[in-house]
Design a protein around this motif. Sequence first.
Motif, PDB file in Angstrom:
ATOM      1  N   THR A 165      65.924  89.337  92.851  1.00 45.79           N
ATOM      2  CA  THR A 165      65.754  89.645  91.436  1.00 45.79           C
ATOM      3  C   THR A 165      66.179  88.461  90.585  1.00 45.79           C
ATOM      4  O   THR A 165      67.010  87.658  90.996  1.00 45.79           O
ATOM      5  N   SER A 166      65.586  88.388  89.406  1.00 46.51           N
ATOM      6  CA  SER A 166      65.880  87.299  88.486  1.00 46.51           C
ATOM      7  C   SER A 166      65.781  87.815  87.060  1.00 46.51           C
ATOM      8  O   SER A 166      65.210  88.881  86.820  1.00 46.51           O
ATOM      9  N   ARG A 167      66.347  87.043  86.117  1.00 49.34           N
ATOM     10  CA  ARG A 167      66.492  87.529  84.751  1.00 49.34           C
ATOM     11  C   ARG A 167      65.292  87.297  83.839  1.00 49.34           C
ATOM     12  O   ARG A 167      64.760  88.241  83.272  1.00 49.34           O
ATOM     13  N   THR A 168      64.922  86.045  83.623  1.00 57.90           N
ATOM     14  CA  THR A 168      63.951  85.707  82.580  1.00 57.90           C
ATOM     15  C   THR A 168      63.092  84.523  83.022  1.00 57.90           C
ATOM     16  O   THR A 168      63.371  83.894  84.046  1.00 57.90           O
ATOM     17  N   PRO A 169      62.085  84.165  82.228  1.00 60.29           N
ATOM     18  CA  PRO A 169      61.285  82.986  82.574  1.00 60.29           C
ATOM     19  C   PRO A 169      62.117  81.713  82.746  1.00 60.29           C
ATOM     20  O   PRO A 169      61.710  80.818  83.491  1.00 60.29           O
ATOM     21  N   ASP A 170      63.259  81.636  82.120  1.00 58.95           N
ATOM     22  CA  ASP A 170      64.125  80.458  82.283  1.00 58.95           C
ATOM     23  C   ASP A 170      64.614  80.293  83.722  1.00 58.95           C
ATOM     24  O   ASP A 170      65.044  79.217  84.113  1.00 58.95           O
ATOM     25  N   ASP A 171      64.557  81.363  84.513  1.00 52.60           N
ATOM     26  CA  ASP A 171      65.070  81.358  85.881  1.00 52.60           C
ATOM     27  C   ASP A 171      63.978  81.260  86.944  1.00 52.60           C
ATOM     28  O   ASP A 171      64.237  81.474  88.130  1.00 52.60           O
ATOM     29  N   LEU A 172      62.752  80.926  86.529  1.00 56.34           N
ATOM     30  CA  LEU A 172      61.632  80.948  87.471  1.00 56.34           C
ATOM     31  C   LEU A 172      61.767  79.967  88.626  1.00 56.34           C
ATOM     32  O   LEU A 172      61.317  80.255  89.732  1.00 56.34           O
ATOM     33  N   ASP A 173      62.381  78.812  88.414  1.00 56.78           N
ATOM     34  CA  ASP A 173      62.559  77.872  89.531  1.00 56.78           C
ATOM     35  C   ASP A 173      63.409  78.501  90.633  1.00 56.78           C
ATOM     36  O   ASP A 173      63.054  78.440  91.813  1.00 56.78           O
TER      37      ASP A 173
END
Length: 184
Positions: A165-173
């Motif tokens: 799981t991840s939070r937002t587009p800022d964390d896509l890498d």
Amino acid sequence: MNSTLDGRNILVLTSNFGTETDEIRIPLATLREAGAKLTVVAPETGVVTTLERDRERGPEVPVDAAHDTVKAADFDALVLPGGTLNADALRGDETAQFLTRAFAADGKPVAAICHAPWLLVETGLADGRELTSVPTIRTDLINAGGRWVDEEVVVDDSAGFRLITSRTPDDLDAFTTAIIDALS
């Protein structure tokens, strides 16, 4: 082209409207660059109309098949992009719920970003798991039995399948790297 994921088939499950632009386009591009074959499915064939930050229309993404025509057994992992409208539509969609549960039951990675963990709530897959999401659905995940943490990506292997799981587009890498790592 990187061949890390050659021979790997990844299903991207989305609704036909409201998917966050970067949360579908970047994983598609990154995972294809890594050598994976990606199949985008939605309730209807045609296109996914994306939104940028849930407000402005973004580019359309072609749908490869209707979601009721695919089987988890044919894929190595499931990716659930976010977007408020997308995630809200999918969590009430019985076929989306069935597919998500099938990936988990088969022990295959399930990756969800932003609002997409709402589908994990509806399927019971958040219960007992450490995970993250956009902060606005934190309470929903906690109420569903999840242990929410504020990190760019969380990988939980505690229940027979890898949950990413991840939070937002800022964390896509970090999100796409965790998917690649899970399938390498």
